[in-house]
Design a protein around this motif. Sequence first.
Motif, PDB file in Angstrom:
ATOM      1  N   THR A  41       8.978   5.620  -4.913  1.00  0.00           N
ATOM      2  CA  THR A  41       8.525   4.610  -4.278  1.00  0.00           C
ATOM      3  C   THR A  41       7.083   4.156  -4.955  1.00  0.00           C
ATOM      4  N   LEU A  42       7.059   3.142  -5.678  1.00  0.00           N
ATOM      5  CA  LEU A  42       5.555   2.932  -6.170  1.00  0.00           C
ATOM      6  C   LEU A  42       4.648   2.568  -5.403  1.00  0.00           C
ATOM      7  N   ASN A  43       3.241   3.054  -5.857  1.00  0.00           N
ATOM      8  CA  ASN A  43       2.192   2.443  -5.073  1.00  0.00           C
ATOM      9  C   ASN A  43       2.110   0.891  -5.194  1.00  0.00           C
ATOM     10  N   ALA A  44       2.238   0.288  -6.193  1.00  0.00           N
ATOM     11  CA  ALA A  44       2.559  -1.203  -6.102  1.00  0.00           C
ATOM     12  C   ALA A  44       3.484  -1.535  -7.142  1.00  0.00           C
ATOM     13  N   ALA A  45       4.221  -2.614  -6.706  1.00  0.00           N
ATOM     14  CA  ALA A  45       5.489  -2.984  -7.569  1.00  0.00           C
ATOM     15  C   ALA A  45       5.174  -3.148  -9.016  1.00  0.00           C
ATOM     16  N   GLY A  46       4.151  -3.605  -9.474  1.00  0.00           N
ATOM     17  CA  GLY A  46       3.830  -3.714 -11.000  1.00  0.00           C
ATOM     18  C   GLY A  46       3.396  -2.465 -11.819  1.00  0.00           C
ATOM     19  N   ASP A  47       3.472  -1.091 -10.730  1.00  0.00           N
ATOM     20  CA  ASP A  47       2.958  -0.117 -11.459  1.00  0.00           C
ATOM     21  C   ASP A  47       3.951   0.344 -12.623  1.00  0.00           C
ATOM     22  N   ILE A  48       5.212  -0.109 -12.431  1.00  0.00           N
ATOM     23  CA  ILE A  48       6.203  -0.090 -13.663  1.00  0.00           C
ATOM     24  C   ILE A  48       6.705  -1.789 -13.760  1.00  0.00           C
TER      25      ILE A  48
ATOM     26  N   ALA B  40      -0.557   6.213  -7.409  1.00  0.00           N
ATOM     27  CA  ALA B  40       0.314   7.473  -7.080  1.00  0.00           C
ATOM     28  C   ALA B  40       1.661   7.008  -6.477  1.00  0.00           C
ATOM     29  N   SER B  41       2.837   7.634  -7.140  1.00  0.00           N
ATOM     30  CA  SER B  41       4.107   7.462  -6.237  1.00  0.00           C
ATOM     31  C   SER B  41       4.427   8.164  -5.251  1.00  0.00           C
ATOM     32  N   THR B  42       5.403   7.771  -4.485  1.00  0.00           N
ATOM     33  CA  THR B  42       5.730   8.628  -3.232  1.00  0.00           C
ATOM     34  C   THR B  42       7.268   8.665  -3.167  1.00  0.00           C
ATOM     35  N   SER B  43       7.600   9.470  -2.237  1.00  0.00           N
ATOM     36  CA  SER B  43       9.106   9.744  -2.088  1.00  0.00           C
ATOM     37  C   SER B  43      10.179   9.886  -3.290  1.00  0.00           C
ATOM     38  N   ASN B  44       9.428  10.869  -4.152  1.00  0.00           N
ATOM     39  CA  ASN B  44      10.050  10.999  -5.416  1.00  0.00           C
ATOM     40  C   ASN B  44      11.375  12.010  -5.498  1.00  0.00           C
TER      41      ASN B  44
END
Length: 325
Positions: A44-51, A146-150
């Motif tokens: 889960t990205l911090n914001a959709a546009g991070d990738i 920072a990403s989560t739930s990796n």
Amino acid sequence: MAVRYTLVESNTTDAPSNAAATYNRGFNIPSGSVDEIIVRVTQTLNAAGDIAADWPNVLSSARFILNGETCFDWVAGYQSAAGNGPSPFGYFLNSMGRGRSVEVNPSNLAAATSREAYLRIPIGRTLPSGVSRMEYTIAYGALAGASTSNSVEFWIRYNSNIQTTTTIGAATSAQYSATTQQLVMRVPQNVPGTLAGVLVQNDAITDTDFTSFRIVSQSDFSMNQMQWRMLNGDLYNGIEYMDPATGAQLTFAQLCGGVIFLPLYGLDLTDDLRMQCTATTAGTLTLTPVITSAIAGKPAPSQVQTQPVPTNVAKAVLHDSAAQV
């Protein structure tokens, strides 16, 4: 003729986040005919546009070593998670067979920030009885947050009907200038087989830096890069990637900026690959060889399937090419 899937590694650390990182890890795998490594990444990205688009745009390098032998060695010419187009790594994998790099569109997931990507790394090795060892190195660029739930999973697909061993050799780098220059791609001396193709990567996403290429042993004249894209299948919407702006499906494209795959149709390894490149500016490029050879030794499966699943990277390159039409 058995196909079997085995989960050999799972962790929550080896995924991209808000700092550039390189991960080194190893794991044991059972004996058998290894067709490919399947990497599944969810996060889960911090914001959709991070990738911004294709998930592998965040990858900087990937290396897989099996029992001390480097089977796959890829380094990006450029890397940007903000890239709003097909990724160099995804393009490279899919040049060796459609569907080797694929991603779920976030509109089919729980949220716009969710990502689920699959990478199928061709190997084609018959492992001896006992326990074998796989080591990998994966490097990522930094995300904006920072990403989560990796979650990162490594699966081995065993297949007694594999036809080719695939080796991705270390890239040869070269400086180029705004002229026509000779290039020599070094090929590994201890790897049997033939050249199925070569990946040419620029150091920037700019696609107009190169105008033409010539494989000296296969052509009397240079061919425009778009002609090469016609031959390798790119131009007939041969590139598929995930763009969140195109909901619930993948997006088609005719090129991957600054990256092009040149099919070589089993060119022998009696010499290094000699080619010419015409450029409009100065920069650095890399040439990555794809080497295939006939597989040897297939252990008998414990239970027999009635339908074979032949996998052959050399044929996959030819199938996506327009040269045989």
